[in-house]
Design an enzyme around this catalytic site. Structure first.
Site, PDB file in Angstrom:
ATOM      1  N   GLU B  62     -21.438   3.471  -5.354  1.00 13.49           N
ATOM      2  CA  GLU B  62     -20.922   3.917  -3.946  1.00 13.49           C
ATOM      3  C   GLU B  62     -22.008   4.758  -3.147  1.00 13.49           C
ATOM      4  O   GLU B  62     -22.540   4.849  -2.178  1.00 13.49           O
ATOM      5  CB  GLU B  62     -19.737   4.871  -3.937  1.00 13.49           C
ATOM      6  CG  GLU B  62     -18.160   4.235  -4.039  1.00 13.49           C
ATOM      7  CD  GLU B  62     -17.979   3.492  -5.530  1.00 13.49           C
ATOM      8  OE1 GLU B  62     -18.950   4.061  -6.479  1.00 13.49           O
ATOM      9  OE2 GLU B  62     -17.013   2.770  -5.490  1.00 13.49           O
ATOM     10  N   HIS B 131      -6.476   6.416  -6.490  1.00 11.34           N
ATOM     11  CA  HIS B 131      -6.735   5.434  -5.179  1.00 11.34           C
ATOM     12  C   HIS B 131      -5.986   5.752  -3.941  1.00 11.34           C
ATOM     13  O   HIS B 131      -6.450   5.152  -3.068  1.00 11.34           O
ATOM     14  CB  HIS B 131      -6.214   4.222  -5.877  1.00 11.34           C
ATOM     15  CG  HIS B 131      -6.771   3.237  -7.002  1.00 11.34           C
ATOM     16  ND1 HIS B 131      -7.149   3.840  -8.087  1.00 11.34           N
ATOM     17  CD2 HIS B 131      -7.737   2.220  -7.024  1.00 11.34           C
ATOM     18  CE1 HIS B 131      -7.908   2.907  -8.831  1.00 11.34           C
ATOM     19  NE2 HIS B 131      -8.380   2.070  -7.971  1.00 11.34           N
TER      20      HIS B 131
END
Lengths: 320, 325
Positions: B62, B131
């Site tokens: 990321e 999540h």
């Protein structure tokens, strides 16, 4: 490959300019209220920026870190605008928004100086991606220190750059200290360049106080990148002669060690060679030194005489 | 008019912008070859249409994905990168918070960073708190970023196209629950401006400011309240920063009452910012104390009854409305 005489002279000039620039800042930053913020200098490490930037073309890009002055001067940044920015004046290259630490000079393709350790690496990947995407004949150099090599961003950036074979040089300026921690106290592997193999790219170890060796390594890595050979990790082994910043008492750096490295100063190493091989005369060397001094004096005068930005200018430049 | 889920609307926006401007490319984990083979997902089919040069599958990295966007944007490309789930924003956050948001300012306005970070968000999938975690207030706390959270497919399409053309870094947060809810989207090309709230329902008794996945429950609550004689005005905020104070304040001036509703947790949530703006600039309009309807201050749990307890719903809004009307 032989290094052209003109390149040698150019490198000597940028090293001299960087040294004069740093030496003047050592004194200026001691004066209360003169220069805001942390003063971080690269005295003794000039061969790295000067050698690398001499191997670049104007269209090549550098992304640099907190110890940036030498890199930027070597890339051709205007000393007056740099000095004015270091003084946080309105006439500085970033209108006083960045100060000494985050100098951005996009007009010489040095668009980002980031002080987040390891911050240069993913950005350089993006900048090199743009060069590849547009099929430019240009590369990106990413400067970082031995400390940054232990950030997670190092791993992510080197892996992605190698995977996509991006035209980038990861230039690790290993000055043996990350903050107060000596190299052995923060890293087990003896040569950081060895990490290159783990990412599938060449790793090169260079004497970072030999500007000609730095130049040659950067030139070779640049050529490989332009030919589609992807990234290279170059480790320049050098030494942080001054503290992390100018307020650092360096109590953890042995005096002998500092002295030994000062004797390995990259500037006389090149100038002695040029004088003894009669490329330049002693008088010409003196002339080069006084020209560098004059440039720095002019820059300081410009910075001193420039106004501060108006307070309301703080609100400008957040958004386009 | 065509009916599209939000993912399909995003897909159309990406396709149109990539056709229009060769500087637009997309990158992220599985934006090309995905573990989801589903026409409702935002990047389905783009690899086949534009090829691997412009649809870049990345490693699970990321920080590198966000850094790719920052560096490429500085060079003048228009990257649209994807962070797979909102909690993974933390892994990209140095590049977004310290670099995308600040480098223009640090350059004294010389550089710009026209990038979009698309983030998939929202509870309701039993995926658990790593999540599902709505972090829009974190991003909104960073000057230099624009934060967009559309609530309808049509707005998602028009606002993503605007975000791609915007010269600033834009955090574009999509609620995955809306991927599977077909909504009308105009066939012709259009842009929807950033920084402009949209009144999705007119009302005279109460203003509800909401966004993203909460617009649906807010609208159905408004229907029910109407049957009891309470007319709620629903302001779909759509953009958190820059904040459209004018629309919020003029609605509160009209109704005299305010509820802010969001899925994110309560403490430090963006409802607090809107409440503060109304207290500072519209205090005299208020006929009753304002209310927040938000997720409780807990991580999003996985078990369906626990997750349902977490997500604010129409009943919570109806209850809050009746307290102040």
């Amino acid at each position: 490959m032989e290094i052209p005489t003109q390149k040698k002279i150019e490198m000597l000039e940028t090293m001299l300019l960087s040294r004069k620039f740093s030496d003047s800042l050592v004194e200026l930053c001691k004066i209360q209220g003169k220069i805001p913020g942390m003063m971080i200098l690269s005295t003794g490490q000039e061969a790295v920026g000067s050698g690398v930037c001499a191997a670049l073309e104007p269209g090549d890009v550098i992304i640099t870190n907190h110890r940036s002055h030498n890199h930027l001067l070597s890339k051709g940044a205007d000393p007056k605008e740099l000095m004015a920015e270091i003084f946080c004046k309105k006439t500085g290259c970033n209108k006083g928004k960045s100060g000494t630490l985050h100098l951005a000079v996009p007009e010489v393709n040095a668009p980002c100086t980031t002080t987040v350790v390891g911050g240069t690496l993913p950005i350089a990947v993006g900048r090199a991606f743009a060069q590849q995407y547009r099929e430019e004949s240009a590369i990106t150099v990413c400067f970082f220190g031995d400390g940054a090599a232990n950030e997670g961003s190092f791993h992510e950036a080197l892996n992605l750059a190698a995977l996509w074979q991006l035209p980038v040089i990861f230039l690790c300026e290993n000055n043996l200290y990350a903050g107060a921690q000596r190299y052995e106290e923060h890293t087990r592997v003896i040569d950081l360049a060895k990490r290159a193999g783990a990412y599938g790219m060449p790793g090169v170890i260079v004497d970072g106080n030999d500007v000609q060796a730095v130049y040659a390594a950067a030139r070779d890595a640049r050529q490989r990148a332009l030919e589609g050979g992807g990234p290279t990790l170059i480790e320049c082994k050098t030494y942080r002669c001054r503290g992390h910043g100018e307020t650092d008492p360096q109590h953890y750096q042995p005096r002998d060690e500092i002295k030994q490295w000062q004797e390995k100063c990259p500037i006389p190493r090149l100038s002695d060679e040029l004088v003894s091989s009669r490329v330049i005369s002693s008088e010409e060397l003196k002339g080069m030194e006084s020209r560098a001094e004059k440039i720095v004096e002019d820059a300081i005068r410009f910075a001193e005489e420039s106004p501060y930005p108006e307070p309301h200018e703080a609100l400008e430049d957040v958004y386009v | 008019m065509q009916k599209l889920g939000m993912g399909q609307a995003v897909n159309q926006a990406l396709r149109e912008e990539m056709h229009r401007d060769p500087n637009v490319f997309i990158a992220g984990e599985g934006v090309g070859v995905s573990i989801h083979v589903n026409p409702m997902f935002p990047t389905t089919g783009l690899l086949e249409e534009f090829g691997p040069g412009r649809v870049k599958d990345t490693p699970v990295s990321e920080a590198a994905i966000a850094g790719l966007a920052v560096g490429a944007a500085e060079a003048g490309l228009r990257p649209v990168v994807e962070i797979m789930f909102n909690p993974f924003f933390t892994l990209a956050s140095d590049m977004i918070v310290n670099h995308a948001a600040k480098l223009r300012y640090l350059s004294g306005g010389k550089s710009s960073f026209p990038l979009v970070v698309r983030i998939k968000s929202g509870a309701g999938f039993g995926a658990g708190c790593q999540h599902s975690h709505n972090l829009e207030a974190w991003a909104a706390h960073c000057p230099g970023l624009k934060v967009v959270m559309p609530s309808t497919s049509a707005d998602a399409k028009g606002m993503l196209k605007s975000a791609i053309r915007d010269d600033n870094p834009v955090i574009f947060i999509e609620h995955m629950g809306l991927y599977f809810a077909p909504m009308p989207v105009p066939e012709e090309e259009y842009l929807t401006p950033l920084g402009k709230a949209d009144i999705k329902r007119q009302g005279s008794d109460l203003t509800v400011v909401t966004w993203s996945g909460m617009l649906g429950p807010a609208m159905s609550a408004a229907q029910k309240l109407s049957q009891e004689g309470i007319e709620a005005e629903i302001v779909d905020l759509r953009t958190l920063t820059p904040l459209d104070k004018e629309t919020i304040l003029s609605s509160v001036k009209k109704t005299g009452r305010l509820i802010v509703m969001h899925e994110a947790t309560r403490t430090g949530g963006f409802a607090g910012e809107i409440a503060a703006v109304v207290m500072e600039e519209g205090f005299s309009y208020l006929k009753a104390p304002l209310r927040r309807v938000t997720g409780p201050d807990i991580p999003v749990p996985a078990s369906p009854p626990l997750e349902r307890f977490y997500i604010p719903g129409e009943e919570d809004l109806i209850k809050a409305a009746k307290e102040i009307v």
